[in-house]
Design a protein around this motif. Structure first.
Motif, mmCIF file in Angstrom:
data_model
loop_
_atom_site.group_PDB
_atom_site.id
_atom_site.type_symbol
_atom_site.label_atom_id
_atom_site.label_comp_id
_atom_site.label_asym_id
_atom_site.label_seq_id
_atom_site.Cartn_x
_atom_site.Cartn_y
_atom_site.Cartn_z
ATOM 1 N N GLU A 170 24.448 57.914 37.073
ATOM 2 C CA GLU A 170 25.910 57.868 37.079
ATOM 3 C C GLU A 170 26.503 59.267 37.258
ATOM 4 N N THR A 171 25.917 60.252 36.640
ATOM 5 C CA THR A 171 26.417 61.628 36.782
ATOM 6 C C THR A 171 26.287 62.098 38.223
ATOM 7 N N ASN A 172 25.199 61.778 38.879
ATOM 8 C CA ASN A 172 25.029 62.181 40.282
ATOM 9 C C ASN A 172 26.067 61.498 41.179
ATOM 10 N N ALA A 173 26.364 60.228 40.933
ATOM 11 C CA ALA A 173 27.361 59.533 41.744
ATOM 12 C C ALA A 173 28.753 60.131 41.542
ATOM 13 N N LEU A 174 29.108 60.441 40.318
ATOM 14 C CA LEU A 174 30.408 61.045 40.053
ATOM 15 C C LEU A 174 30.504 62.452 40.636
ATOM 16 N N THR A 175 29.422 63.176 40.658
ATOM 17 C CA THR A 175 29.417 64.515 41.263
ATOM 18 C C THR A 175 29.695 64.446 42.754
ATOM 19 N N ASP A 176 29.160 63.460 43.431
ATOM 20 C CA ASP A 176 29.433 63.301 44.877
ATOM 21 C C ASP A 176 30.915 63.021 45.130
ATOM 22 N N VAL A 177 31.529 62.165 44.317
ATOM 23 C CA VAL A 177 32.959 61.878 44.482
ATOM 24 C C VAL A 177 33.795 63.118 44.193
ATOM 25 N N LYS A 178 33.431 63.871 43.212
ATOM 26 C CA LYS A 178 34.164 65.098 42.890
ATOM 27 C C LYS A 178 34.080 66.104 44.033
ATOM 28 N N THR A 179 32.953 66.184 44.681
ATOM 29 C CA THR A 179 32.804 67.106 45.820
ATOM 30 C C THR A 179 33.737 66.726 46.957
ATOM 31 N N ARG A 180 33.867 65.434 47.250
ATOM 32 C CA ARG A 180 34.799 65.005 48.304
ATOM 33 C C ARG A 180 36.244 65.320 47.919
ATOM 34 N N LEU A 181 36.591 65.154 46.643
ATOM 35 C CA LEU A 181 37.945 65.458 46.195
ATOM 36 C C LEU A 181 38.240 66.955 46.270
ATOM 37 N N GLU A 182 37.283 67.782 45.971
ATOM 38 C CA GLU A 182 37.473 69.228 46.060
ATOM 39 C C GLU A 182 37.711 69.682 47.492
ATOM 40 N N ARG A 183 37.070 69.053 48.447
ATOM 41 C CA ARG A 183 37.327 69.403 49.857
ATOM 42 C C ARG A 183 38.755 69.081 50.255
ATOM 43 N N ALA A 184 39.324 67.984 49.721
ATOM 44 C CA ALA A 184 40.710 67.639 50.040
ATOM 45 C C ALA A 184 41.696 68.612 49.400
ATOM 46 N N LEU A 185 41.340 69.165 48.284
ATOM 47 C CA LEU A 185 42.235 70.085 47.582
ATOM 48 C C LEU A 185 42.056 71.545 48.005
ATOM 49 N N ALA A 186 41.076 71.835 48.825
ATOM 50 C CA ALA A 186 40.760 73.227 49.141
ATOM 51 C C ALA A 186 41.930 73.953 49.804
ATOM 52 N N SER A 311 26.210 57.566 25.058
ATOM 53 C CA SER A 311 25.864 57.629 26.480
ATOM 54 C C SER A 311 26.358 56.400 27.233
ATOM 55 N N GLN A 312 26.231 55.216 26.641
ATOM 56 C CA GLN A 312 26.719 53.995 27.295
ATOM 57 C C GLN A 312 28.233 54.039 27.473
ATOM 58 N N SER A 313 28.953 54.549 26.477
ATOM 59 C CA SER A 313 30.407 54.665 26.587
ATOM 60 C C SER A 313 30.808 55.641 27.690
ATOM 61 N N GLN A 314 30.118 56.765 27.785
ATOM 62 C CA GLN A 314 30.426 57.730 28.837
ATOM 63 C C GLN A 314 30.115 57.174 30.222
ATOM 64 N N ARG A 315 29.080 56.386 30.348
ATOM 65 C CA ARG A 315 28.761 55.782 31.644
ATOM 66 C C ARG A 315 29.858 54.815 32.086
ATOM 67 N N ALA A 316 30.397 54.029 31.157
ATOM 68 C CA ALA A 316 31.471 53.089 31.506
ATOM 69 C C ALA A 316 32.732 53.846 31.941
ATOM 70 N N ALA A 317 33.092 54.911 31.213
ATOM 71 C CA ALA A 317 34.269 55.690 31.599
ATOM 72 C C ALA A 317 34.062 56.375 32.939
ATOM 73 N N SER A 318 32.851 56.833 33.218
ATOM 74 C CA SER A 318 32.572 57.496 34.494
ATOM 75 C C SER A 318 32.692 56.524 35.670
ATOM 76 N N ALA A 319 32.220 55.304 35.503
ATOM 77 C CA ALA A 319 32.324 54.310 36.588
ATOM 78 C C ALA A 319 33.783 53.973 36.879
ATOM 79 N N LYS A 320 34.627 53.859 35.851
ATOM 80 C CA LYS A 320 36.050 53.573 36.066
ATOM 81 C C LYS A 320 36.741 54.737 36.771
ATOM 82 N N LEU A 321 36.399 55.962 36.395
ATOM 83 C CA LEU A 321 37.016 57.126 37.026
ATOM 84 C C LEU A 321 36.644 57.227 38.502
#
Length: 490
Positions: A170-186, A311-321
């Motif tokens: 889940e952390t790796n998937a969220l990191t990929d989305v964050k990278t795409r968002l950073e390119r839009a804000l650059a 950890s389970q709670s953080q995974r659920a919040a990460s998927a929603k974000l």
């Protein structure tokens, strides 16, 4: 342990079945000793010599009759009995009754020591047998408890590994989305960085110039406007960064807990298989008195269960974000452009004010330097006047000194004497007045020098502020990103 795990709400990936046997078969641990008293070596610290040292201390004592020995102490050489060669009568030291009494006393003491030793040997034999059976029973219970503990650790290890794999994915998937968002804000970060750098440069102003003026207000407003225009994207980017940190924090706790359980499982498994004939066993004096434990079985199990739940709670919040980030909207650049121009106008006005203040400070500095020069000339004149009073004072005091040598009635307090005394007093008052004037002049000179230093420092402060606003800040604000670049699509 099953009753402890059933109270936790965490969903376990690998439910554990209770083992049917923890200890090896009885025939594997049967005693192989032939005699009823097996050889049980004692620790080195508990070993005894071949014979107690008390024996040697007792045997070294020579039996004597204390009353007779004490009665002979303190007798000088002249008071002793004469030798047999000079006496006609032979004197004996002890009587037969004393001899028989001493022999009887020694025999009774020997019999008492023998009986005490026989009783002690019997008690020791019984004590050795009881303690051996007790030690064997305690060791069997400890081995069984270590086996149960090792199985509990293995169960929680499997649950931690499963949850750790899930949170890493889940952390790796969220990191990929964050990278795409950073390119839009650059492209929209450049105006914000310029405003922040201007604020940072203006923090380097010195003294009184470190003021919250209109330029700083406009710069802070520009930062707020830029951030409000990029509010959604920036907000979700911050949330993504914070969520990644939370995921990694949960991952770190899982990894640390797993690593600790791996070490504990290896240690407990080794302890479970240790026997009296194992290699590597040794004495560790005082280790039973060291209590380094910080948990009980209930808190130990709750700690790992809480880590899994977190950890389970953080995974659920990460998927929603990750789902919410895909719905971000672009922002406009009109407000940023208007605020950019407002900041530039404020900078222009502030630069004109500082240039005018700098010119006024330079004028006052020139006047202060001129007055310092005049005051120094005045001090020199006062010092010369004080020096000029020296010769007249010397003459008057010399005259008075010479007139003290007049003989007898010639020592008259005449008009000349009175005038000389008044002259010395007048000259002294004149010197004191001039010295007071000198001190006042020197104080005034110090105030002028201090004013000069203040003006020079203020001039340097204004020059520094003018350089920061005119060269550094306005030099960065010559260009502004285009609207097309600011509104670049993802």
């Amino acid at each position: 342990m099953d009753s402890v795990r059933s109270a936790f709400p965490a969903k376990f990936a690998h439910p554990r079945s209770m083992p049917t046997r923890f200890l090896p078969a009885i025939h594997t641990t049967a005693s192989s000793y032939k005699n009823p008293f097996p050889n049980r070596p004692l620790p080195q610290s508990y070993s005894l010599p071949w014979m107690p040292s008390t024996y040697y201390k007792t045997a070294a004592i020579k039996p004597t009759l204390a009353p007779l020995a004490k009665s002979s102490q303190g007798i000088t050489a002249g008071e002793k009995l004469p030798s047999l060669s000079t006496s006609t009568t032979v004197f004996t030291r002890y009587t037969p009754e004393d001899w028989h009494k001493s022999n009887g006393t020694n025999c009774r003491e020997s019999e008492a020591s023998q009986k005490n030793a026989e009783r002690l040997r019997a008690d020791t034999s019984r004590l050795i047998d009881d303690k051996y059976r007790q030690t064997k029973k305690t060791q069997v219970e400890s081995t069984r408890n270590l086996g149960v503990r090792a199985n509990d650790i293995a169960f929680w290890k499997s649950e931690l590994r499963h949850e750790l794999d899930e949170v890493i994915g889940e952390t790796n998937a969220l990191t990929d989305v964050k990278t795409r968002l950073e390119r839009a804000l650059a492209e929209s970060e450049a105006p914000l960085q310029v405003a922040q750098e201007c604020l940072l440069h203006r923090e380097k102003r010195m003294g009184i110039d470190l003021v919250r003026d209109n330029v700083e207000e406009q710069l802070l407003t520009e930062v707020d406007v830029i951030r409000s225009c990029r509010e959604k994207m920036q907000q979700f980017l911050d949330k993504a960064k914070a969520q990644i940190l939370s995921n990694r924090a949960a991952q770190h706790k899982l990894e640390k807990d797993l690593a600790n359980k791996q070490v504990a499982h290896r240690i407990d498994d080794r302890c479970h298989h240790l026997m009296n004939t194992s290699h590597g066993i040794s004495y560790y004096r005082g280790v039973e008195q060291v209590d380094a434990t910080i948990s009980v079985p209930e808190s130990w199990a709750k700690f790992t269960n809480d880590n899994i739940l977190r950890s389970q709670s953080q995974r659920a919040a990460s998927a929603k974000l990750r789902t919410d980030i895909e719905n971000l909207l672009p922002v406009t650049a009109s407000e940023m452009w208007r605020q950019f121009n407002a900041v530039n106008v404020a900078f222009t006005k502030r630069i004109a004010e500082m240039a005018d203040a700098k010119r006024k400070t330079q004028t006052h500095l020139a006047k202060t330097l001129q007055e310092i020069f005049r005051m120094e000339r005045n001090i020199e004149a006062i010092q010369k006047a004080i020096r000029d009073q020296g010769p007249p004072l010397k003459v008057a005091q010399t005259r008075l000194d010479e007139r003290t040598r007049r003989p007898n009635m010639e020592l008259c307090r005449d008009t000349a004497q009175l005038r000389l005394v008044n002259e010395v007093r007048d000259i002294g008052e004149t010197v004191q007045t001039l010295q007071q004037q000198l001190r006042d002049s020197e104080d005034a000179l110090q105030m002028l020098v201090r004013a000069k230093a203040v003006l020079q420092h203020d001039l340097a402060v204004k020059a520094n502020s003018l350089f920061i606003d005119q060269e550094k800040c306005m030099g960065m604000r010559k260009t502004f990103p285009s609207t097309a670049r600011l509104l670049a699509p993802i």
